[in-house]
Design an enzyme around this catalytic site. Structure first.
Site, PDB file in Angstrom:
ATOM      1  N   SER A 140       6.426  -2.818  -1.022  1.00 21.47           N
ATOM      2  CA  SER A 140       5.429  -3.595  -1.758  1.00 21.47           C
ATOM      3  C   SER A 140       4.679  -2.645  -2.674  1.00 21.47           C
ATOM      4  CB  SER A 140       4.465  -4.284  -0.790  1.00 21.47           C
ATOM      5  OG  SER A 140       3.686  -3.311  -0.094  1.00 21.47           O
ATOM      6  N   ASP A 141       3.765  -3.203  -3.473  1.00 19.43           N
ATOM      7  CA  ASP A 141       2.970  -2.347  -4.347  1.00 19.43           C
ATOM      8  C   ASP A 141       2.103  -1.380  -3.554  1.00 19.43           C
ATOM      9  OD1 ASP A 141       4.024  -3.514  -6.608  1.00 19.43           O
ATOM     10  OD2 ASP A 141       2.435  -5.016  -6.770  1.00 19.43           O
ATOM     11  N   CYS A 142       1.639  -1.799  -2.392  1.00 17.88           N
ATOM     12  CA  CYS A 142       0.820  -0.915  -1.553  1.00 17.88           C
ATOM     13  C   CYS A 142       1.667   0.123  -0.832  1.00 17.88           C
ATOM     14  CB  CYS A 142       0.045  -1.739  -0.521  1.00 17.88           C
ATOM     15  SG  CYS A 142      -1.230  -2.808  -1.200  1.00 17.88           S
ATOM     16  N   TYR A 143       2.893  -0.279  -0.469  1.00 17.60           N
ATOM     17  CA  TYR A 143       3.756   0.584   0.337  1.00 17.60           C
ATOM     18  C   TYR A 143       5.141   0.649  -0.310  1.00 17.60           C
ATOM     19  CZ  TYR A 143       0.061  -0.157   3.767  1.00 17.60           C
ATOM     20  OH  TYR A 143      -1.152  -0.220   4.398  1.00 17.60           O
TER      21      TYR A 143
END
Length: 404
Positions: free
Chosen positions: A142-145
């Site tokens: 994801s954008d965070c991970y």
């Protein structure tokens, strides 16, 4: 009558009288409950036995770039990753999951044990012992991970939190397993031989912690316990907590009853008291040393701790009937079990304990030394454990389905 505050003050002043529970029983037999109550302040109990409803919480710390772990293996044993991004939980009975035979062979060479005879309990033991464990993880991108995978070598010193969180430990009592069938049965009590060839019992009997506080009046949520060689705590009631089990006049239960959820810092534990084990054709588990100090507040507390193996019983259960409720051959005392043989329908049957009686005594003795030295805390619980829980089976609400 004495209070916990008074006991703590005596420990601080090096004036407290602390006995193991076996010493207490001997003193009561010689002097009586009233006199012993005047003398003793704390009694230590202990057990060392398989406790399969155990596991460890692990926080790895974030990678760079970060990963949100959704599948994870520690030495090919799967850990649960449905928590925070790098929080894991590995259960004691988790079994290895090998993607190829080469991976299994490499692990067998490195660890010196068959990959089929190990599991989550061995991973926990190895981390406590300071040994290295191989981590393989797959992430949800994801954008965070943004990271998709990660592998590394872990030790207890390279991870953040590492603590045992055990949903069901220290059964107040358990069963005696036998097998009236025609073939060997491989069970969580070990092998049960056919035609009543042996009988296996789990609890160490009258030295076990909860036999000596049958109504759970001396312990509760927040009470300190000796857990794997470190200071742990009672977090709440354990799973399958069943204090409404039928009881004898001395209030000890006639079968499985109260249980505890225990938590403690794995980094402070000793592998002598936390040992992975394996039951042939059944699976892995965890041998765990647990001791509980009991404050002797009054004569009732002393009288409860004076209970002997002749005064507590367990049900003899026939495992040859594959049902939740199995037939029994009645009750037997722990004194009879510890004698080495019991009688079942006129036949002499050999007995053996699953718990280590020697190690259980050592837990109580070690805990005694720690209490006297003031290195083990004595404190009142912050809340009592419930004594009104019923046991709910699931067969009323479900049915079997076909496996593909």
């Amino acid at each position: 009558m004495r209070t916990i505050a008074q006991i703590k003050e005596k420990i601080k002043d090096k004036k407290a009288v602390v006995w193991t529970v076996e010493e207490l029983k001997a003193q009561v037999a010689e002097k009586g409950v009233t006199q012993v109550t005047k003398e003793v302040d704390v009694v230590t109990t202990g057990t060392f036995e398989p406790m399969e409803s155990s596991g460890a919480m692990i926080n790895l710390g974030h990678t760079d770039p970060p990963i949100n772990i959704r599948q994870c293996w520690l030495d090919s044993v799967p850990a649960y990753a449905g928590l925070g991004a790098v929080d894991l939980y590995i259960g004691a009975t988790a079994i290895p999951d090998y993607s190829n035979s080469g991976e299994a062979s490499e692990l067998e060479t490195r660890l010196g044990v068959s990959h089929k005879e190990r599991g989550g309990g061995h991973i926990i033991q190895n981390l406590i012992a300071g040994q290295s464990v191989q981590l393989k993880a797959i992430g949800q991108v994801s954008d965070c991970y943004p990271r998709a995978s990660f592998q590394t070598t872990l030790t207890r010193d390279t991870i953040n939190q590492f603590y045992l969180y055990n949903p069901r430990n220290v059964y107040q009592n358990f069963i005696v397993g036998v097998n009236a069938g025609e073939r060997v049965l491989h069970t969580y009590l070990g092998p049960l031989h056919p035609n009543l060839g042996n009988a296996v019992y789990s609890s160490p009997g009258a030295i076990a912690p909860l036999f000596n506080d049958p109504q759970l009046k001396l312990i509760g949520i927040g009470s300190p316990v000796f857990l794997g060689g470190a200071v742990g705590y009672i977090a709440c009631e354990g799973t399958q907590h069943f204090p409404k089990q039928r009881r004898l006049e001395n209030q000890t239960p006639i079968g499985p009853a109260a249980t505890l959820t225990l938590v403690g810092d794995g980094k402070a534990m000793n592998p002598r008291w936390v040992r992975g084990c394996y039951f042939k054709n059944y699976g892995p588990s965890l041998m765990l040393g647990v001791g509980i100090p009991l404050p002797m507040l009054n004569e009732e507390a002393v009288a409860n701790c004076a209970v002997t193996d002749e005064e507590i019983v367990a049900p003899i259960v026939d495992f040859s009937i594959p049902r939740r409720v199995r037939p029994t051959f009645g009750l037997v005392t722990y004194a009879q079990l510890k004698s080495g043989t019991i009688k079942i329908e006129g036949e002499t049957v050999r007995t053996a304990p699953l718990a280590s009686i020697v190690r259980s005594r050592e837990v109580a003795a070690t805990l005694k030394e720690q209490v006297i030295a003031g290195t083990f805390p004595i404190q009142a619980p912050i809340a009592p454990l419930p004594m009104d829980r019923a046991f709910l089976p699931q067969d009323r609400w479900g049915s079997q389905f076909a496996l593909e």
